[in-house]
Design an enzyme around this catalytic site. Structure first.
Site, PDB file in Angstrom:
ATOM      1  N   HIS A 258       0.821  -1.209   0.000  1.00 22.54           N
ATOM      2  CA  HIS A 258       0.000   0.000   0.000  1.00 22.54           C
ATOM      3  C   HIS A 258       0.857   1.263   0.000  1.00 22.54           C
ATOM      4  O   HIS A 258       1.918   1.313   0.632  1.00 22.54           O
ATOM      5  CB  HIS A 258      -0.922   0.005   1.229  1.00 22.54           C
TER       6      HIS A 258
ATOM      7  N   VAL B 118       1.594 -22.809  21.602  1.00 23.38           N
ATOM      8  CA  VAL B 118       1.755 -22.199  22.919  1.00 23.38           C
ATOM      9  C   VAL B 118       0.483 -22.402  23.740  1.00 23.38           C
ATOM     10  O   VAL B 118      -0.618 -22.078  23.291  1.00 23.38           O
ATOM     11  CB  VAL B 118       2.079 -20.695  22.789  1.00 23.38           C
TER      12      VAL B 118
ATOM     13  N   LYS C  70     -10.438  -1.334   3.279  1.00 22.92           N
ATOM     14  CA  LYS C  70     -10.191  -0.676   1.996  1.00 22.92           C
ATOM     15  C   LYS C  70     -11.123  -1.148   0.892  1.00 22.92           C
ATOM     16  O   LYS C  70     -11.031  -0.681  -0.252  1.00 22.92           O
ATOM     17  CB  LYS C  70      -8.731  -0.875   1.589  1.00 22.92           C
TER      18      LYS C  70
ATOM     19  N   SER D 220      -4.385  -4.885   7.866  1.00 26.02           N
ATOM     20  CA  SER D 220      -3.899  -4.088   6.742  1.00 26.02           C
ATOM     21  C   SER D 220      -3.515  -2.690   7.225  1.00 26.02           C
ATOM     22  O   SER D 220      -4.262  -2.093   7.997  1.00 26.02           O
ATOM     23  CB  SER D 220      -4.986  -3.987   5.666  1.00 26.02           C
TER      24      SER D 220
ATOM     25  N   CYS E  54      -1.122 -32.547 -10.371  1.00 24.42           N
ATOM     26  CA  CYS E  54       0.244 -32.669  -9.858  1.00 24.42           C
ATOM     27  C   CYS E  54       0.329 -33.158  -8.411  1.00 24.42           C
ATOM     28  O   CYS E  54       1.395 -33.605  -7.975  1.00 24.42           O
ATOM     29  CB  CYS E  54       0.996 -31.351 -10.009  1.00 24.42           C
TER      30      CYS E  54
END
Length: 477
Positions: free
Chosen positions: A49, A172, A249, A337, A441
């Site tokens: 960004h 943890v 956003k 973000s 694959c």
């Protein structure tokens, strides 16, 4: 007792590990998954960004712009793809025009260079396929794109090469303050360190709240995406945003560094911290909003959909620093973000913070550069022939969609912090990321993994515990 324990092997934990490995410190990274980049970091837009969205004066604003500026050199050192393709924010009505000016002024205040509002025929010169209903857009030439998988893996590999230890499949369970540090109890034994760095994504609040009375609250925010075939990869030149909302956003359209096209994400606050399932409603929302930016989006070229979680903190800013009542416990929390963009800058900031607490000195032999996998598909004929002559495995194509050979899969398995799972191979080589989405694959990749790791194919997993693709015949009996 170690010097530093980092919880989380996503892009933030790996960036911190890389920067801390510049110092004379004993470092380890703990992650509950079998590989790096298995949480928040694995499912995002790959956008670097520009930095005009974040509120001036916040950590997000400062670290976004700094991370953007650092990304080119970081990508060069780590030998990963990065492109400054620029970004635009669309405006569809006169009533929205003022918001573009606000974003522009905000970006300039944050230090973003080159911002300008574009109108008229120049819009189609920059981005021919945007909707005719667009009245103007904000153009940010410093915006870019990167591969989040390769960035994370490269940072972790470089940290490992410089002495950092990584413990995977290590969840943890409890953190306790000791006289001179912390004991971190996991399902893989106890670890002790003078300092703990909490880079645990959507679970960062849980670990903070084990040691601090100043509680954090992380809200998982789910975002769903669609990935389109490479035939659609040149549909846009820049990353195309709509005006941001309170939830983020918004839905974007962007090329990827590997030539695909991506649309998304949605933004939904959820409770379940493991819910990365896509939904019919979410995908429909992504497509509908993308079509607002351009009615020509080739949605028939969608080859897969996926969802990721962002770690949203209620104060809407990154939470970085030593917990007030837990000396030696550093939070790196609420990194939603632009966390990917900010990662290089966060790594430097946190490593300097930790080094100061521990009075650590820098190494004289730190190796900043790392070499990625060289792909036959990117070589000229002479180089490719020479590579295959030296090792015929590079002449055996395993993934036809992405032209990935057995030799490159072997490189992914045997390099530092090598792949141990199908997704580990996929994220390092793109084997399985093409049009057939691993339909052809996967069996061959599983054979190679089983052979090279010397384990039965029944033990090969896609991503983590319980994701085995072959049932154990003995158990069935």
């Amino acid at each position: 007792m170690m010097d530093v324990i980092i919880i989380g092997a996503g892009v933030i934990g790996s960036s911190i590990a890389r920067e801390l490995s510049r110092y004379q410190l004993d470092i380890c990274v703990l992650d509950k998954e079998p590989d790096v980049c298995c949480g928040t970091s694995k499912a995002n837009s790959g956008i670097v960004h520009a930095g005009h969205d974040a509120k001036p004066g916040t950590l997000k604003a400062r670290l976004n712009v700094l991370g953007n500026q650092m990304m080119e050199e970081t990508a060069r050192e780590l030998d990963i793809p990065f492109k400054r393709n620029g970004s635009i924010v669309l405006c569809f009505s006169e009533s929205e025009a003022g918001r573009l000016e606000v974003l522009k002024k905000q970006g300039e205040q944050n230090g973003v260079k080159g911002l300008r509002v574009v109108t008229g025929s120049e819009m189609k010169e920059i981005e021919p396929n945007i909707s005719d209903k667009v009245l103007a857009f904000l153009y940010a030439p410093t915006g870019g794109i990167v591969c989040p998988f390769e960035l994370t893996a490269a940072m972790a590999e470089n940290a490992f090469a410089n002495g950092a230890a990584f413990y995977f499949n290590t969840q943890v369970k409890e953190i306790k303050k000791m006289g001179n540090g912390y004991r971190v109890a996991t399902d893989n034994g106890d670890f002790e360190a003078k300092l703990v760095i909490n880079a645990a994504g959507v679970n960062a609040d849980l670990f903070n709240n084990m040691v601090s009375s100043k509680k954090l609250t992380i809200v998982p925010r789910k975002g769903e995406y669609c990935l389109l075939d490479k035939k659609a990869g040149d549909f846009v030149n820049t990353t195309v945003f709509q005006l941001p909302t309170n939830l983020g956003k918004g839905v974007l359209i962007t090329p990827t560094v590997h030539g695909n096209l991506m649309i998304g994400p949605t933004a939904e606050n959820i409770i379940d911290r493991e819910d990365t399932a896509t939904t019919a409603e979410g995908i429909a929302q992504v497509i509908d909003k993308a079509l607002k930016s351009s009615e020509k989006v080739p949605v028939r070229q969608v080859i897969t959909s996926f969802a990721g979680l962002r770690a949203h903190e209620r104060e809407r800013d990154f939470v970085i620093g030593e917990a007030e009542d837990a000396p030696g416990f550093i939070n790196v929390a609420g990194i939603d973000s632009p966390g990917l963009t900010s990662a290089p800058a966060i790594g430097v900031m946190v490593s300097e913070m930790a080094a100061k607490i521990l009075k650590a000195e820098k190494k004289t032999d730190f190796q900043a550069e790392r070499k990625g996998i060289r792909f036959i598909r990117d070589m000229d004929i002479e180089e490719a022939y020479a590579k295959i002559a030296a090792n015929p495995a590079y002449g055996r194509v395993v993934c036809r969609c992405e032209t990935i050979t057995e030799g490159e899969i072997l490189d992914a398995i045997h390099r530092p912090l090598g792949a141990q799972t199908l997704d580990g191979v996929k994220r390092r080589t793109r084997a399985g990321m093409g049009r057939c989405q691993a339909g052809f694959c996967s069996p061959r990749v599983m054979e190679i993994l089983a052979r090279e790791l010397d384990i039965p194919q029944e033990n090969i997993v896609k991503s983590g515990q319980g994701s085995n693709l072959i049932a154990d015949s003995k158990r069935e009996g």
